[in-house]
Design an enzyme around this catalytic site. Sequence first.
Site, PDB file in Angstrom:
ATOM      1  CG  ASP A  35      -1.877   1.220   1.274  1.00  0.00           C
ATOM      2  OD1 ASP A  35      -1.569   2.114   0.613  1.00  0.00           O
ATOM      3  OD2 ASP A  35      -2.519   1.407   2.258  1.00  0.00           O
ATOM      4  CD  GLU A  73      26.039   5.139   8.563  1.00  0.00           C
ATOM      5  OE1 GLU A  73      25.663   3.786   8.988  1.00  0.00           O
ATOM      6  OE2 GLU A  73      25.588   6.135   9.218  1.00  0.00           O
ATOM      7  CB  CYS A  92      23.261   8.825  11.283  1.00  0.00           C
ATOM      8  SG  CYS A  92      22.717   7.479  10.324  1.00  0.00           S
ATOM      9  CG  HIS A 133      19.779  11.528  12.229  1.00  0.00           C
ATOM     10  ND1 HIS A 133      20.290  11.192  11.089  1.00  0.00           N
ATOM     11  CD2 HIS A 133      19.421   9.937  12.782  1.00  0.00           C
ATOM     12  CE1 HIS A 133      20.267   9.894  10.635  1.00  0.00           C
ATOM     13  NE2 HIS A 133      19.754   9.209  11.643  1.00  0.00           N
ATOM     14  CG  ASN A 139      18.944   7.710   6.290  1.00  0.00           C
ATOM     15  OD1 ASN A 139      19.566   8.615   6.614  1.00  0.00           O
ATOM     16  ND2 ASN A 139      18.954   6.284   7.054  1.00  0.00           N
TER      17      ASN A 139
END
Length: 389
Positions: free
Chosen positions: A29, A79, A111, A233, A275
């Site tokens: 969905d 990272e 992060c 963040h 992200n």
Amino acid sequence: MNIGIDKINFFTPSLYVDLVKLADARGVDPNKFTVGIGQNKMSINPITQDTISMGANAALPLITAAEAETIDLVILGTESAVDYSKSGAVIIHQLLGIQPFARSIEVKQACYGATAGLMMAKDYIKTHPGRKALVIGSDIARYGLNTAGEVTQGAGAVAMIISENPGILILEDQSVAMSQDIFDFWRPTYSDTAIVDGKFSNEAYIDFFQKIWQEYSRQTSLSLDDFTAISFHLPYSKMGRKALNTIIETASDATQKRLLENYQHSITYTKDIGNIYTGSLYLGLCSLLDFQENLVSGDRIGLFSYGSGAVGEFFSGKLAENFKEHLNTELHTALFADRHELTIAEYEEIFNESLPTDGSTQTFSNRFDQAQIYLDAINEHQRHYHKNN
């Protein structure tokens, strides 16, 4: 001495996937993506864009000849490193033509890496008046095709010039950091993709925010009413709101309205990029500055940085006089205007492309890549980058 962010810019590759179409392809969905986690699009990096090239592209518009001569410190938080030994910052330093007598290092803590770099840069400038530092957060969030984390992927970089008498954000001295050894998200050196305990990761993020905020408030005697906005963040756009919701009722009605309105401005870019790990907090800051027209000099902005594993930090800054003159809003608008939507088949093809690991020579086509700096070839285990004049 006032120290802080003098300039800031971000870069994201020119390719993206529409998450409604991805949801349809995965039999999900679409509201699960667009409403549940609050994401609309996801940036995809072609093979010619990696941590180094993206970081250099983010920084390139900031580096004038004068900046190149005054930068003594280059820090890359990532990272998504491409080498276990050599810092990507060394290559970025060369690509940007920064004067040779500078330190160039790479920082890793999920992060949180770019924030660690920012704090190191602030301390350096404090003892070296007149000099500057370049801090970059650059990453590729990659979880795998048709996985639970697929929709929270993304790619991009944010670059910041740190100096005294900054043009944009004057950092305040008080901050609170916290560390705890947990396994909410990690990536062993033998794995190309991260290992995530999604439910625990969300819980850890919120727990860190609550504990750090409580300690920060105790040490500074500041409350939510003292902040114009808080930038978070953002592994996805709803995450920061979940944390903010746990404390927002302590604020006045006017403050609640202000913080929630400004939160929406801060997630605009994330919703269409995804992200970007170390850069995501500062992408949110860019979004807030570009879209909230009512901000004024002296407004206090809170910033919450979180890196799984885990380290978190809450700190703050005040907007500098005439800060709007130092923003790159038009450049950011143009970056989005030049993006190209991928079909799901094209996205999967690009995702499955890989670099040689045996030292063999390979050159790359940049048919999808219009960036000024890109990975051009690999030869004898060495990466070679091209920079358009």
